[in-house]
Design an enzyme around this catalytic site. Structure first.
Site, PDB file in Angstrom:
ATOM      1  CD  GLU A 154       1.018  -9.018   1.981  1.00 52.89           C
ATOM      2  OE1 GLU A 154       0.143  -8.463   1.295  1.00 52.89           O
ATOM      3  OE2 GLU A 154       0.773  -9.940   2.766  1.00 52.89           O
TER       4      GLU A 154
ATOM      5  NE  ARG B  21       0.430   2.069  -6.081  1.00 54.38           N
ATOM      6  CZ  ARG B  21      -0.606   1.961  -6.919  1.00 54.38           C
ATOM      7  NH1 ARG B  21      -0.564   2.556  -8.085  1.00 54.38           N
ATOM      8  NH2 ARG B  21      -1.680   1.292  -6.553  1.00 54.38           N
TER       9      ARG B  21
ATOM     10  CB  CYS C 269     -12.350   0.692 -30.962  1.00 53.13           C
ATOM     11  SG  CYS C 269     -11.389   0.592 -32.459  1.00 53.13           S
ATOM     12  CD  GLU C 270     -13.719   0.114 -25.123  1.00 55.14           C
ATOM     13  OE1 GLU C 270     -14.498   0.839 -24.479  1.00 55.14           O
ATOM     14  OE2 GLU C 270     -14.027  -1.017 -25.550  1.00 55.14           O
TER      15      GLU C 270
ATOM     16  N   GLY D  22       0.772  -1.246   0.000  1.00 58.90           N
ATOM     17  CA  GLY D  22       0.000   0.000   0.000  1.00 58.90           C
ATOM     18  C   GLY D  22       0.794   1.280   0.000  1.00 58.90           C
TER      19      GLY D  22
ATOM     20  CE1 TYR E 242      -0.768  -3.959  -8.663  1.00 61.56           C
ATOM     21  CE2 TYR E 242       0.143  -1.887  -7.885  1.00 61.56           C
ATOM     22  CZ  TYR E 242      -0.245  -3.186  -7.642  1.00 61.56           C
ATOM     23  OH  TYR E 242      -0.095  -3.720  -6.390  1.00 61.56           O
TER      24      TYR E 242
ATOM     25  CE1 TYR F 168      -8.121   0.673 -10.257  1.00 62.46           C
ATOM     26  CE2 TYR F 168      -6.083   1.022 -11.457  1.00 62.46           C
ATOM     27  CZ  TYR F 168      -6.966   0.179 -10.817  1.00 62.46           C
ATOM     28  OH  TYR F 168      -6.675  -1.153 -10.735  1.00 62.46           O
TER      29      TYR F 168
HETATM   30  N1  LLP Z   1      -0.809  -7.240  -0.718  1.00 59.68           N
HETATM   31  C1  LLP Z   1      -2.067  -7.489  -1.115  1.00 59.68           C
HETATM   32  C2  LLP Z   1      -2.836  -8.525  -0.438  1.00 59.68           C
HETATM   33  C3  LLP Z   1      -2.620  -6.762  -2.195  1.00 59.68           C
HETATM   34  O1  LLP Z   1      -3.869  -7.003  -2.584  1.00 59.68           O
HETATM   35  C4  LLP Z   1      -1.842  -5.773  -2.842  1.00 59.68           C
HETATM   36  C5  LLP Z   1      -2.383  -5.008  -3.964  1.00 59.68           C
HETATM   37  C6  LLP Z   1      -0.527  -5.555  -2.400  1.00 59.68           C
HETATM   38  C7  LLP Z   1      -0.043  -6.312  -1.317  1.00 59.68           C
HETATM   39  C8  LLP Z   1       0.400  -4.568  -3.048  1.00 59.68           C
HETATM   40  O2  LLP Z   1      -0.070  -3.277  -2.895  1.00 59.68           O
HETATM   41  P1  LLP Z   1       0.879  -2.039  -3.318  1.00 59.68           P
HETATM   42  O3  LLP Z   1       2.066  -2.026  -2.389  1.00 59.68           O
HETATM   43  O4  LLP Z   1       1.299  -2.223  -4.708  1.00 59.68           O
HETATM   44  O5  LLP Z   1       0.005  -0.864  -3.121  1.00 59.68           O
HETATM   45  N2  LLP Z   1      -4.236  -1.975 -10.008  1.00 59.68           N
HETATM   46  C9  LLP Z   1      -4.246  -0.970  -8.968  1.00 59.68           C
HETATM   47  C10 LLP Z   1      -3.639  -1.476  -7.681  1.00 59.68           C
HETATM   48  C11 LLP Z   1      -4.334  -2.716  -7.156  1.00 59.68           C
HETATM   49  C12 LLP Z   1      -3.675  -3.219  -5.901  1.00 59.68           C
HETATM   50  C13 LLP Z   1      -4.180  -4.566  -5.559  1.00 59.68           C
HETATM   51  N3  LLP Z   1      -3.580  -5.134  -4.394  1.00 59.68           N
HETATM   52  C14 LLP Z   1      -3.520   0.270  -9.484  1.00 59.68           C
HETATM   53  O6  LLP Z   1      -3.055   0.257 -10.614  1.00 59.68           O
HETATM   54  O7  LLP Z   1      -3.461   1.261  -8.793  1.00 59.68           O
END
Ligand code: LLP
Length: 417
Positions: free
Chosen positions: A273, A276, A344-345, A239, A372, A316
């Site tokens: 975890e 990004r 085509c969107e 996150g 992502y 988003y």
């Molecule tokens: N752990 C779990 C259980 C998750 O579901 C996620 C992301 C992460 C870790 C990693 O989160 P991060 O550190 O990357 O924020 N497609 C969206 C983001 C979807 C995130 C889904 N889960 C975007 O492009 O912003």
């Protein structure tokens, strides 16, 4: 770390001119910086210092095998959410015994696969899943290491589509059911309880809600301990946000210090975890202007990248920086452009109202596309997946060739006559 910089008026990835990449591999392609990934992981590792911790990189952010291999070499384990991601980690030589398996809908096959691979832990999101895992272990005689994923009902300031810890979201076990769920798990002979976890959302530029969630989980761990249920680790999820435009995410050290503070003196290993944070700003998407198109109402830069390589703006409303690869060129007039792809969107718009001085054939770099972007890529409009390039210093190498059109439909069979 400044990864993509103008040198002599030309945008470079580390020391490699992006024009050279476009010439060598064609466009659209993703360009990743190995040094930036290293820097980001080391930033987190340094923040953890001597505390017991484990970084489980979220494979969904970018699962390219070269990136996974590099992260493994840097000491990371992995957070996976499918049998496919498990196989990616295995193929990259990652340590599955230290990795965690998240997700609300693990299939029986995926559970068996993970048990056979000695997965570090299943992060279980419902009682139904707990029973399913226990039943499978009864059949196979294996033991499943389990942490429950809690939904702490904490709303966060991010796009609603990437919030995961609010009460109405599908993720995790509600706070008020957690103690009972642990008691049930503790009685199951095929389950070995090893931790507690949460993940409350993505692209969080304020770490306080994550820290609050960890505080709540830590307090829960005390109550579990009182009942004789001892945990080995607490997983704070991912996150941690990055800067796309003008956001000010916390430094890794502030984030980690906050987590430790919330954990207090408890002797739990801290897992995180991140996805990004590790790869987001380590990548750009390189594209070429096909046409400048003017209408009464608008001015478009039609480029060869599209929502199939970068879905985030369409999904988003996400903002990504867009800069020309050659900084200043003769005879260019600066105008406001909608940068759009050929798909085509109507939502196939990568950037709206961007001030650019460009002409047909110019190259553009779309920033913050290490996370992502490729992993959300698709082949809509029968577009092949874009190539992926890794840069290291003055070296570059293709780490995934452009998709092969023939292979795309080679497996499709004739229908019944
Ligand atoms: N752990 C779990 C259980 C998750 O579901 C996620 C992301 C992460 C870790 C990693 O989160 P991060 O550190 O990357 O924020 N497609 C969206 C983001 C979807 C995130 C889904 N889960 C975007 O492009 O912003």
């Amino acid at each position: 770390m400044e990864t993509f910089t103008y040198q002599g008026g030309q945008l470079h990835a580390e020391s490699v001119p992006l024009e050279e990449i476009a010439r060598t591999y064609g466009t659209p392609c993703y360009v990743y910086s190995k040094q930036a990934i290293t820097y980001n992981v080391n930033d987190l590792k340094n923040a953890f210092g001597g505390h017991p911790y484990r970084i489980c990189y979220a494979v969904k952010a970018n699962g390219n095998l070269s990136i996974l291999r590099h992260l493994k070499d840097l000491g990371c384990a992995f957070d996976i959410v499918s049998g496919g991601e498990l196989e990616r980690v295995r193929a990259a030589g990652g340590d599955l015994t230290k990795s965690v398996f998240s997700g609300v809908g693990k299939s029986e096959d995926e559970i068996r696969l993970a048990l056979d691979a000695n997965i570090g832990a299943f992060h279980v999101e419902s009682l139904g899943e707990l029973h399913r895992i226990d039943r499978i272990t009864q059949e196979t005689g294996q033991t499943a290491p389990v942490a429950l994923r809690i939904n702490p009902a904490i709303e966060v300031d991010t796009h609603p589509n990437i919030m995961t810890g609010a009460r109405e979201n599908k993720f995790g076990i509600p706070m008020e059911e957690v103690l009972q769920a642990y008691r049930v798990a503790a009685k199951m002979s095929g389950i070995r309880i090893c931790g507690i976890s949460c993940h409350i959302g993505s692209q969080l530029v304020d770490s306080r809600p994550i820290i609050e969630a960890v505080r709540q989980l830590a307090e829960l761990s005390d109550r579990l301990s009182d009942e004789g249920i001892k945990l080995e680790y607490l997983d704070a999820g991912g996150g941690l946000g990055i800067c796309y435009q003008r956001e000010h995410p916390p430094k890794a050290s502030e984030y980690v210090d906050g987590l430790w503070d919330a954990l207090g003196q408890r002797s739990l290993t801290l897992l995180v975890e991140p996805g990004r944070f590790v790869v987001g700003n380590a990548g750009i998407l390189l594209t070429q202007v096909e046409h400048i198109k003017r209408t009464d109402a608008n001015r478009f830069a039609v480029v060869d990248a599209s929502m199939t390589e970068l879905m985030r703006p369409a999904l988003y409303g996400a903002w990504h920086g867009i800069l020309p690869v050659r900084k200043e060129q003769e005879g260019r007039q600066t105008c406001l452009y909608d940068v759009v792809g050929p798909v085509c969107e109507t939502t196939d718009c990568l950037g709206r109202g961007r001030k650019l001085a460009i002409a047909d054939g110019d190259h553009l770099a779309i920033f913050s596309t290490g996370a992502y972007a490729s992993s959300l890529g698709c082949t809509y409009n029968a577009r092949p997946l874009a190539a992926e390039i890794m840069v290291d210093g003055d070296q570059h190498r293709i780490i995934r060739p452009r998709g092969d059109l023939q292979q795309m439909f080679a497996s499709e069979l004739p229908a019944l006559e």
